[in-house]
Design a protein around this motif. Sequence first.
Motif, PDB file in Angstrom:
ATOM      1  N   ASN A  58      30.351  -0.242 -16.252  1.00 43.30           N
ATOM      2  CA  ASN A  58      31.322   0.982 -14.783  1.00 43.30           C
ATOM      3  C   ASN A  58      30.964  -0.107 -13.504  1.00 43.30           C
ATOM      4  OD1 ASN A  58      31.669   3.329 -14.097  1.00 43.30           O
ATOM      5  ND2 ASN A  58      29.434   4.293 -14.328  1.00 43.30           N
ATOM      6  N   TYR A  59      32.101   0.436 -13.444  1.00 41.66           N
ATOM      7  CA  TYR A  59      31.717  -0.253 -11.990  1.00 41.66           C
ATOM      8  C   TYR A  59      32.109   0.465 -10.441  1.00 41.66           C
ATOM      9  CZ  TYR A  59      33.099  -4.041 -13.958  1.00 41.66           C
ATOM     10  OH  TYR A  59      32.872  -5.964 -15.060  1.00 41.66           O
ATOM     11  N   ALA A  60      31.585   0.635  -9.352  1.00 41.39           N
ATOM     12  CA  ALA A  60      32.165   1.368  -8.340  1.00 41.39           C
ATOM     13  C   ALA A  60      33.644   0.617  -7.780  1.00 41.39           C
ATOM     14  CB  ALA A  60      31.460   0.682  -7.358  1.00 41.39           C
ATOM     15  N   ASP A  61      34.267   1.976  -6.936  1.00 45.44           N
ATOM     16  CA  ASP A  61      35.136   1.733  -6.982  1.00 45.44           C
ATOM     17  C   ASP A  61      35.345   0.518  -5.840  1.00 45.44           C
ATOM     18  OD1 ASP A  61      36.426   5.085  -6.479  1.00 45.44           O
ATOM     19  OD2 ASP A  61      36.515   4.342  -8.186  1.00 45.44           O
ATOM     20  N   SER A  62      34.686   0.203  -5.401  1.00 46.36           N
ATOM     21  CA  SER A  62      35.363  -0.917  -4.068  1.00 46.36           C
ATOM     22  C   SER A  62      34.716  -1.968  -4.814  1.00 46.36           C
ATOM     23  CB  SER A  62      33.773  -0.507  -3.414  1.00 46.36           C
ATOM     24  OG  SER A  62      32.091  -0.450  -4.222  1.00 46.36           O
ATOM     25  N   VAL A  63      34.041  -2.626  -6.378  1.00 42.48           N
ATOM     26  CA  VAL A  63      34.717  -3.395  -6.744  1.00 42.48           C
ATOM     27  C   VAL A  63      35.224  -3.989  -7.914  1.00 42.48           C
ATOM     28  CG1 VAL A  63      32.194  -4.060  -5.835  1.00 42.48           C
ATOM     29  CG2 VAL A  63      32.330  -3.830  -7.879  1.00 42.48           C
ATOM     30  N   LYS A  64      36.235  -2.694  -8.529  1.00 38.51           N
ATOM     31  CA  LYS A  64      36.829  -2.622  -9.286  1.00 38.51           C
ATOM     32  C   LYS A  64      37.798  -4.165  -9.087  1.00 38.51           C
ATOM     33  CE  LYS A  64      35.890   2.052 -11.369  1.00 38.51           C
ATOM     34  NZ  LYS A  64      36.563   2.745 -12.514  1.00 38.51           N
ATOM     35  N   GLY A  65      37.331  -4.915 -10.465  1.00 39.89           N
ATOM     36  CA  GLY A  65      39.230  -5.715 -10.054  1.00 39.89           C
ATOM     37  C   GLY A  65      39.083  -6.837  -9.811  1.00 39.89           C
ATOM     38  N   ARG A  66      37.148  -6.741  -9.647  1.00 37.58           N
ATOM     39  CA  ARG A  66      36.742  -8.843  -7.872  1.00 37.58           C
ATOM     40  C   ARG A  66      35.235  -8.752  -8.775  1.00 37.58           C
ATOM     41  NH1 ARG A  66      34.807  -8.452  -3.561  1.00 37.58           N
ATOM     42  NH2 ARG A  66      34.444  -5.744  -3.189  1.00 37.58           N
ATOM     43  N   PHE A  67      34.569  -7.571  -9.365  1.00 34.02           N
ATOM     44  CA  PHE A  67      33.604  -8.208 -10.095  1.00 34.02           C
ATOM     45  C   PHE A  67      33.413  -8.158 -11.842  1.00 34.02           C
ATOM     46  CE2 PHE A  67      30.322  -7.199  -5.726  1.00 34.02           C
ATOM     47  CZ  PHE A  67      31.619  -8.084  -5.006  1.00 34.02           C
ATOM     48  N   THR A  68      33.018  -8.760 -12.334  1.00 36.53           N
ATOM     49  CA  THR A  68      32.646  -8.634 -13.833  1.00 36.53           C
ATOM     50  C   THR A  68      31.055  -8.941 -13.762  1.00 36.53           C
ATOM     51  OG1 THR A  68      34.887  -9.280 -14.314  1.00 36.53           O
ATOM     52  CG2 THR A  68      33.473  -9.349 -16.273  1.00 36.53           C
ATOM     53  N   ILE A  69      30.862  -7.656 -14.761  1.00 35.74           N
ATOM     54  CA  ILE A  69      29.336  -7.620 -15.404  1.00 35.74           C
ATOM     55  C   ILE A  69      29.425  -7.756 -16.509  1.00 35.74           C
ATOM     56  CG2 ILE A  69      29.123  -4.728 -15.574  1.00 35.74           C
ATOM     57  CD1 ILE A  69      26.257  -4.803 -14.749  1.00 35.74           C
ATOM     58  N   SER A  70      28.114  -9.284 -17.138  1.00 37.73           N
ATOM     59  CA  SER A  70      28.506  -8.643 -18.468  1.00 37.73           C
ATOM     60  C   SER A  70      26.334  -9.638 -18.633  1.00 37.73           C
ATOM     61  CB  SER A  70      29.315 -10.464 -19.042  1.00 37.73           C
ATOM     62  OG  SER A  70      28.468 -11.637 -17.783  1.00 37.73           O
ATOM     63  N   ARG A  71      26.769  -9.769 -19.763  1.00 36.87           N
ATOM     64  CA  ARG A  71      25.054  -9.487 -20.473  1.00 36.87           C
ATOM     65  C   ARG A  71      25.225 -10.743 -21.971  1.00 36.87           C
ATOM     66  NH1 ARG A  71      28.088  -7.641 -24.202  1.00 36.87           N
ATOM     67  NH2 ARG A  71      26.663  -6.281 -26.072  1.00 36.87           N
ATOM     68  N   ASP A  72      24.132 -11.706 -21.433  1.00 38.69           N
ATOM     69  CA  ASP A  72      23.811 -12.332 -22.789  1.00 38.69           C
ATOM     70  C   ASP A  72      22.336 -11.855 -23.237  1.00 38.69           C
ATOM     71  OD1 ASP A  72      22.592 -14.557 -24.267  1.00 38.69           O
ATOM     72  OD2 ASP A  72      23.429 -16.053 -22.866  1.00 38.69           O
ATOM     73  N   ASN A  73      22.629 -10.776 -24.540  1.00 39.06           N
ATOM     74  CA  ASN A  73      21.350 -10.451 -25.368  1.00 39.06           C
ATOM     75  C   ASN A  73      20.696 -11.441 -25.938  1.00 39.06           C
ATOM     76  OD1 ASN A  73      22.572  -8.512 -24.754  1.00 39.06           O
ATOM     77  ND2 ASN A  73      23.179  -8.424 -26.651  1.00 39.06           N
ATOM     78  N   ALA A  74      20.930 -13.273 -25.677  1.00 39.33           N
ATOM     79  CA  ALA A  74      20.026 -14.140 -26.543  1.00 39.33           C
ATOM     80  C   ALA A  74      19.140 -14.198 -25.219  1.00 39.33           C
ATOM     81  CB  ALA A  74      20.453 -15.749 -26.793  1.00 39.33           C
ATOM     82  N   LYS A  75      19.802 -14.554 -24.351  1.00 42.92           N
ATOM     83  CA  LYS A  75      18.988 -15.396 -23.107  1.00 42.92           C
ATOM     84  C   LYS A  75      17.863 -13.736 -21.725  1.00 42.92           C
ATOM     85  CE  LYS A  75      21.634 -19.405 -21.957  1.00 42.92           C
ATOM     86  NZ  LYS A  75      22.509 -19.903 -20.939  1.00 42.92           N
ATOM     87  N   ASN A  76      18.053 -12.271 -22.414  1.00 46.38           N
ATOM     88  CA  ASN A  76      18.691 -11.402 -22.074  1.00 46.38           C
ATOM     89  C   ASN A  76      18.834 -11.203 -20.965  1.00 46.38           C
ATOM     90  OD1 ASN A  76      16.626 -10.009 -23.932  1.00 46.38           O
ATOM     91  ND2 ASN A  76      14.886 -10.817 -23.280  1.00 46.38           N
ATOM     92  N   THR A  77      19.381 -11.747 -20.141  1.00 49.75           N
ATOM     93  CA  THR A  77      20.221 -12.420 -18.713  1.00 49.75           C
ATOM     94  C   THR A  77      21.450 -11.492 -18.917  1.00 49.75           C
ATOM     95  OG1 THR A  77      18.902 -14.144 -18.561  1.00 49.75           O
ATOM     96  CG2 THR A  77      20.859 -13.782 -16.903  1.00 49.75           C
ATOM     97  N   VAL A  78      21.703 -11.113 -17.466  1.00 49.55           N
ATOM     98  CA  VAL A  78      23.327 -10.447 -17.204  1.00 49.55           C
ATOM     99  C   VAL A  78      23.506 -11.283 -15.260  1.00 49.55           C
ATOM    100  CG1 VAL A  78      23.688  -8.254 -16.123  1.00 49.55           C
ATOM    101  CG2 VAL A  78      22.144  -7.902 -18.036  1.00 49.55           C
ATOM    102  N   TYR A  79      24.450 -11.130 -16.035  1.00 52.27           N
ATOM    103  CA  TYR A  79      25.593 -11.771 -14.646  1.00 52.27           C
ATOM    104  C   TYR A  79      26.532 -10.676 -14.229  1.00 52.27           C
ATOM    105  CZ  TYR A  79      23.768 -15.567 -18.065  1.00 52.27           C
ATOM    106  OH  TYR A  79      23.109 -16.433 -18.603  1.00 52.27           O
TER     107      TYR A  79
END
Length: 125
Positions: A58-79
């Motif tokens: 889910n993204y705020a409208d102000s960042v849609k199309g510019r920001f991408t959130i993702s996760r690496d479950n093995a590393k317990n890390t979100v980017y």
Amino acid sequence: VQLQASGGGLVQAGGSLRLSCAASGRTFSSYAMGWFRQAPGKEREFVAAIRWSGGTTNYADSVKGRFTISRDNAKNTVYLQMNSLKPEDTAVYYCALGRGTIWSQMPYQPSYDYWGQGTQVTVSS
């Protein structure tokens, strides 16, 4: 639970940065991670959120199309990959961990139980 945010810095408008948030202290399969930001003199605002399991975003409208959130479950890390940065993106960025029980509530700060320390992002014009 500990959340360690990193990756902030100074970048010119139009540039990119990738923030990371490493989580430790428990298993997170039923949780969701969010990014918020707070600019000087402004309230903290929602940026993006992702479920650990399934990867719903889910993204705020102000960042849609510019920001991408993702996760690496093995590393317990979100980017948070931030592209086409604008001066108005300048803020302290915080990661936060919440139960994700009600997905529609994830843009709201009370949905989060744990917060990282914040990392400064400065975009020059």
